[in-house]
Design a protein around this motif. Sequence first.
Motif, PDB file in Angstrom:
ATOM      1  N   GLN A  34     -39.546  26.135   1.881  1.00  0.00           N
ATOM      2  CA  GLN A  34     -38.907  26.742   0.718  1.00  0.00           C
ATOM      3  C   GLN A  34     -39.920  27.600  -0.025  1.00  0.00           C
ATOM      4  O   GLN A  34     -41.074  27.221  -0.183  1.00  0.00           O
ATOM      5  CB  GLN A  34     -38.355  25.655  -0.195  1.00  0.00           C
ATOM      6  CG  GLN A  34     -37.150  25.021   0.451  1.00  0.00           C
ATOM      7  CD  GLN A  34     -36.457  24.048  -0.472  1.00  0.00           C
ATOM      8  OE1 GLN A  34     -37.093  23.291  -1.179  1.00  0.00           O
ATOM      9  NE2 GLN A  34     -35.148  24.079  -0.450  1.00  0.00           N
ATOM     10  N   LYS A 166     -30.241  29.042   0.425  1.00  0.00           N
ATOM     11  CA  LYS A 166     -31.594  28.475   0.535  1.00  0.00           C
ATOM     12  C   LYS A 166     -32.467  29.368   1.394  1.00  0.00           C
ATOM     13  O   LYS A 166     -33.682  29.322   1.334  1.00  0.00           O
ATOM     14  CB  LYS A 166     -31.512  27.100   1.198  1.00  0.00           C
ATOM     15  CG  LYS A 166     -30.870  26.061   0.324  1.00  0.00           C
ATOM     16  CD  LYS A 166     -31.102  24.676   0.914  1.00  0.00           C
ATOM     17  CE  LYS A 166     -30.638  23.613  -0.039  1.00  0.00           C
ATOM     18  NZ  LYS A 166     -29.199  23.742  -0.365  1.00  0.00           N
ATOM     19  N   THR A 198     -36.427  30.254  -2.742  1.00  0.00           N
ATOM     20  CA  THR A 198     -35.619  30.637  -1.580  1.00  0.00           C
ATOM     21  C   THR A 198     -36.565  31.072  -0.466  1.00  0.00           C
ATOM     22  O   THR A 198     -37.545  31.765  -0.733  1.00  0.00           O
ATOM     23  CB  THR A 198     -34.717  31.827  -1.979  1.00  0.00           C
ATOM     24  OG1 THR A 198     -34.015  31.474  -3.150  1.00  0.00           O
ATOM     25  CG2 THR A 198     -33.761  32.191  -0.865  1.00  0.00           C
TER      26      THR A 198
END
Length: 227
Positions: A34, A166, A198
Amino acid sequence: MLSKYILEARNISKEFYLPVKHNILKNNNLVVKQGDLITIHGESGSGKSTLLYILATLDTQFEGDLIINNTIIKTQSQSFLSDFRNKNIGFVYQSHYLLQEFNVLHNVLLPAFKSDKKNKEQLREKASKLLTELGLSSYLNYPVYKLSGGQQQRVAIARALINNPKLIIADEPTGNLDQKNSQMIFELLQKISSEQKTAVIIATHDPKIYNNSNISYEMTDGVLRLS
Ligand SMILES: Nc1ncnc2c1ncn2[C@@H]1O[C@H](COP(=O)(O)OP(=O)(O)OP(=O)(O)O)[C@@H](O)[C@H]1O
Ligand SMILES: [Mg+2]
């Protein structure tokens, strides 16, 4: 937990028959956390789009393993994957595939209305905000066919961002754009990746982009290497 990564790809290979067998992708490994912003550059025909289609779950005909957001992708049905993409992945196509007869706002809202039938007014506001950030505030109600190629590409980017995915996968998102607009889009993707954590994967031919990403890969003849 299957994987600590948002995306984990192991030994991804793909062949096309053209008409003889041709290995387009050869044993590629990629892990994405992430907040990572990853670029892939490399010669035309080296396999970038082919890999991105696999990573975006649009092509499940490949060898190897792909886990995204703790889901094993290969064994899922097409209807599961369509829903999974809508919720988890924003994809920007090399050719943008907008619905030409619909207006700008409607194109951006389509993926949002698909998964959320209730909050239409809030979603409209969010789409307008995104389009304004992309320099398109005067075009919200224009039919897409009246926009330039670069403006349409920016609509496609807003569409990929509307569901707060995501993972954003963008195949030459700035391919049709001048330097100023390319920079604007790259900065927006950087901002989303650092502020919202993201993960972003971008295929690009633009050195201003791949020289400024945290993680840069080069694709050479179907093989991905850190560059
Ligand atoms: N559906 C298909 N059937 C057969 N061959 C294909 C198919 N799609 C792509 N290829 C071949 O796979 C190779 C890689 O194509 P790909 O589109 O992944 O390249 P790319 O790196 O994205 O290039 P570009 O920078 O021009 O976008 C090319 O040789 C192409 O001809
Ligand atoms: Mg391509």
